[in-house]
Design an enzyme around this catalytic site. Structure first.
Site, short mmCIF file in Angstrom:
data_model
loop_
_atom_site.label_atom_id
_atom_site.label_comp_id
_atom_site.label_asym_id
_atom_site.label_seq_id
_atom_site.Cartn_x
_atom_site.Cartn_y
_atom_site.Cartn_z
N ARG A 51 6.40 -2.77 3.65
CA ARG A 51 7.45 -2.53 2.66
C ARG A 51 6.82 -2.16 1.32
O ARG A 51 5.60 -2.22 1.16
CB ARG A 51 8.44 -3.70 2.54
CG ARG A 51 7.93 -5.07 2.72
CD ARG A 51 7.11 -5.69 1.60
NE ARG A 51 7.59 -5.41 0.29
CZ ARG A 51 6.84 -5.25 -0.77
NH1 ARG A 51 5.51 -5.33 -0.68
NH2 ARG A 51 7.34 -5.00 -1.96
N GLY A 52 7.68 -1.80 0.36
CA GLY A 52 7.18 -1.27 -0.90
C GLY A 52 7.14 0.25 -0.73
O GLY A 52 6.59 0.75 0.26
N ALA A 53 7.73 0.96 -1.71
CA ALA A 53 7.96 2.40 -1.53
C ALA A 53 6.71 3.19 -1.08
O ALA A 53 6.76 3.89 -0.06
CB ALA A 53 8.56 2.97 -2.81
N ARG A 97 15.28 3.02 6.18
CA ARG A 97 15.72 2.44 4.90
C ARG A 97 16.13 3.59 3.97
O ARG A 97 15.44 4.61 3.92
CB ARG A 97 14.60 1.61 4.24
CG ARG A 97 14.20 0.38 5.06
CD ARG A 97 13.27 -0.52 4.29
NE ARG A 97 13.98 -1.29 3.27
CZ ARG A 97 13.37 -2.05 2.37
NH1 ARG A 97 12.05 -2.12 2.35
NH2 ARG A 97 14.07 -2.72 1.47
N GLN A 204 9.61 -11.63 -2.15
CA GLN A 204 8.39 -10.80 -2.24
C GLN A 204 7.49 -11.25 -3.39
O GLN A 204 6.27 -11.11 -3.31
CB GLN A 204 8.77 -9.32 -2.45
CG GLN A 204 9.39 -8.63 -1.25
CD GLN A 204 10.90 -8.71 -1.26
OE1 GLN A 204 11.48 -9.63 -1.84
NE2 GLN A 204 11.56 -7.74 -0.64
N ASP A 245 11.70 2.22 -6.56
CA ASP A 245 11.94 2.81 -5.24
C ASP A 245 12.44 4.24 -5.35
O ASP A 245 12.26 5.05 -4.45
CB ASP A 245 12.92 1.96 -4.44
CG ASP A 245 12.21 0.69 -4.00
OD1 ASP A 245 12.14 -0.25 -4.82
OD2 ASP A 245 11.68 0.68 -2.88
N ASN A 255 15.09 -0.29 -8.39
CA ASN A 255 13.99 -1.17 -7.95
C ASN A 255 14.63 -2.43 -7.37
O ASN A 255 15.86 -2.57 -7.36
CB ASN A 255 13.05 -1.50 -9.13
CG ASN A 255 11.79 -2.22 -8.65
OD1 ASN A 255 11.15 -1.80 -7.69
ND2 ASN A 255 11.43 -3.32 -9.31
N LYS A 256 13.81 -3.34 -6.92
CA LYS A 256 14.28 -4.56 -6.27
C LYS A 256 15.41 -5.24 -7.04
O LYS A 256 15.36 -5.34 -8.26
CB LYS A 256 13.10 -5.52 -6.10
CG LYS A 256 13.39 -6.84 -5.44
CD LYS A 256 14.13 -6.73 -4.12
CE LYS A 256 13.40 -5.87 -3.12
NZ LYS A 256 14.25 -5.49 -1.95
O1 MRU Z 1 12.54 -4.25 -0.25
P1 MRU Z 1 11.13 -3.96 -0.67
O2 MRU Z 1 10.23 -5.16 -0.59
O3 MRU Z 1 10.55 -2.77 0.05
O4 MRU Z 1 11.26 -3.58 -2.19
C1 MRU Z 1 10.10 -3.22 -2.90
C2 MRU Z 1 10.33 -2.94 -4.33
O5 MRU Z 1 11.42 -2.98 -4.85
C3 MRU Z 1 9.12 -2.49 -5.10
O6 MRU Z 1 9.19 -2.91 -6.43
C4 MRU Z 1 9.04 -0.96 -5.05
O7 MRU Z 1 9.12 -0.49 -3.75
C5 MRU Z 1 7.78 -0.46 -5.66
S1 MRU Z 1 6.36 -0.77 -4.71
C6 MRU Z 1 5.04 -0.11 -5.52
#
Ligand code: MRU
Length: 360
Positions: A51-53, A97, A204, A245, A255-256
């Site tokens: 996970r994470g963009a 996603r 996270q 994201d 973002n999250k």
């Molecule tokens: O749901 P996730 O854990 O994939 O969400 C991740 C985030 O919101 C991060 O802040 C974002 O993807 C940036 S990662 C460099």
């Protein structure tokens, strides 16, 4: 195994598999998982094992390569069939996603490479896909490093930094985006105090960010999401760095979930909030945050997950969006690999992309 010494996403060319650090097992177990079938790759993205963009983008690029390699023999004499099968699998992975633009960005980039190889043998086409997936991975490492070099100019020795979710090494291949300035500061011998929001509902911040920073010897403090206002009021935070994201052309940033709350409180206390954004996460086709699709996830993540017994009445309605959009007016700067964009973002983000074009 020290996670800082292993790439978050990798490829095993001999076994034709994507390798990931299974993030659902952290921080208690460090498990490397091999993904081979389309379903395994899709589920790993959907279930947040990866996970994470940026990490999602790299996993998808390696994933579609692994799938194409498996199809190579079957479609040896049938280019049209191969292209159709590739497209179908690409759309399938893309459906895992919706919010992080890196997923479609990486898959589209892979499909473009395939189209350029039209008329060549399947073997040559698959080799071109392998080369591109590796290039996407290697670029991520360089891009994150560059974000760190620009981002560190916004900090000084002794600063306190708040971050939300995990935009760290585990969300990319090596340095992270929001954490990269912190790792670069550490290399300079600076002491940066980092405060990690635990990040409900999937934790996270607690499971991943606190873990990787602590493992790296950084001064790390964990707090519940509803404690950041108190922390800011006590003057413990000099700057906030978060990831993203999808950034729209006007600077609005998805973002999250919870990032926009942090941003609003930061404005109240006059603390700058910076978005660490690789250009692969900036979507110039999205005019504003209103155009960004926000993923809704299972309510059980709020009511049941992490608890021994359910912690809410059975059947209660749950609001569980995975992301929110922070208005561009609450953002002090967007740190990219080509420099720091400042308001007005409609102009500065265009300039960032012009710089990118000149350097390619
Ligand atoms: O749901 P996730 O854990 O994939 O969400 C991740 C985030 O919101 C991060 O802040 C974002 O993807 C940036 S990662 C460099």
């Amino acid at each position: 195994m020290n996670i800082m010494e292993v790439d978050t996403v990798d490829i095993d060319l001999d076994e034709n598999a994507v390798i990931i650090i299974d993030q659902t097992k952290l921080p208690n177990e460090v498990v490397l998982k091999k993904l081979r079938s389309p379903k395994e790759i899709w589920e790993a993205i959907y279930k947040l094992e990866v996970r994470g963009a940026p990490a999602i983008g790299v996993a998808a690029a390696f994933g579609i390569y692994v799938i194409a390699k498996d199809l190579e023999e079957q479609y040896k004499e049938d280019e049209e069939g191969f292209f159709l099968a590739f497209h179908k699998q690409k759309e399938y992975l893309d459906s895992a996603r919706p919010t992080a633009v890196n997923l479609s960005w990486a898959l589209n980039r892979m499909e473009k490479v395939l189209e350029k190889e039209k008329g060549k043998t399947r073997q040559k086409q698959v080799m071109a896909l392998q080369k591109e997936a590796i290039a996407i991975r290697d670029e991520d490492i360089r891009v994150c490093r560059s974000i760190g070099e620009y981002g560190v100019t916004l900090l000084k020795d002794g600063d306190g930094v708040l971050t939300h979710c995990n935009a760290g090494k585990l969300a990319t291949i090596r340095y992270g985006t929001a954490t990269s300035p912190i790792y670069v500061a550490k290399e300079k011998g600076w002491n940066i105090r980092v405060y990690c929001d635990e990040t409900r509902p999937l934790l996270q911040g607690a499971r991943l960010t606190a873990f990787e920073l602590f493992e790296s010897g950084i001064d790390t403090t964990l707090l519940c999401d509803n404690m950041s206002s108190a922390l800011m009021k006590q003057n413990k935070v000099n700057a906030i760095f978060v990831g993203c994201d999808r950034v729209a052309a006007n600077g609005d940033t998805a973002n999250k979930i919870g990032t926009s709350v942090v941003a609003a409180v930061a404005k109240q206390y006059g603390i700058p909030l910076y978005i660490a954004a690789p250009t692969s996460t900036i979507d110039m086709n999205c005019k504003s945050g209103d155009d960004i699709v926000i993923e809704e996830r299972d309510g059980k993540e709020v009511t049941d997950m992490w608890y021994e017994k359910p912690m809410a009445p059975k059947g209660v309605k749950v609001f569980n969006p995975a992301f929110d959009v922070t208005d561009h007016e609450l953002i002090a700067g967007i740190v990219t690999e080509y420099g720091i964009a400042r308001a007005p973002y409609t102009k500065s983000l265009k300039e960032i992309f012009q710089k990118k074009k000149q350097q390619i």
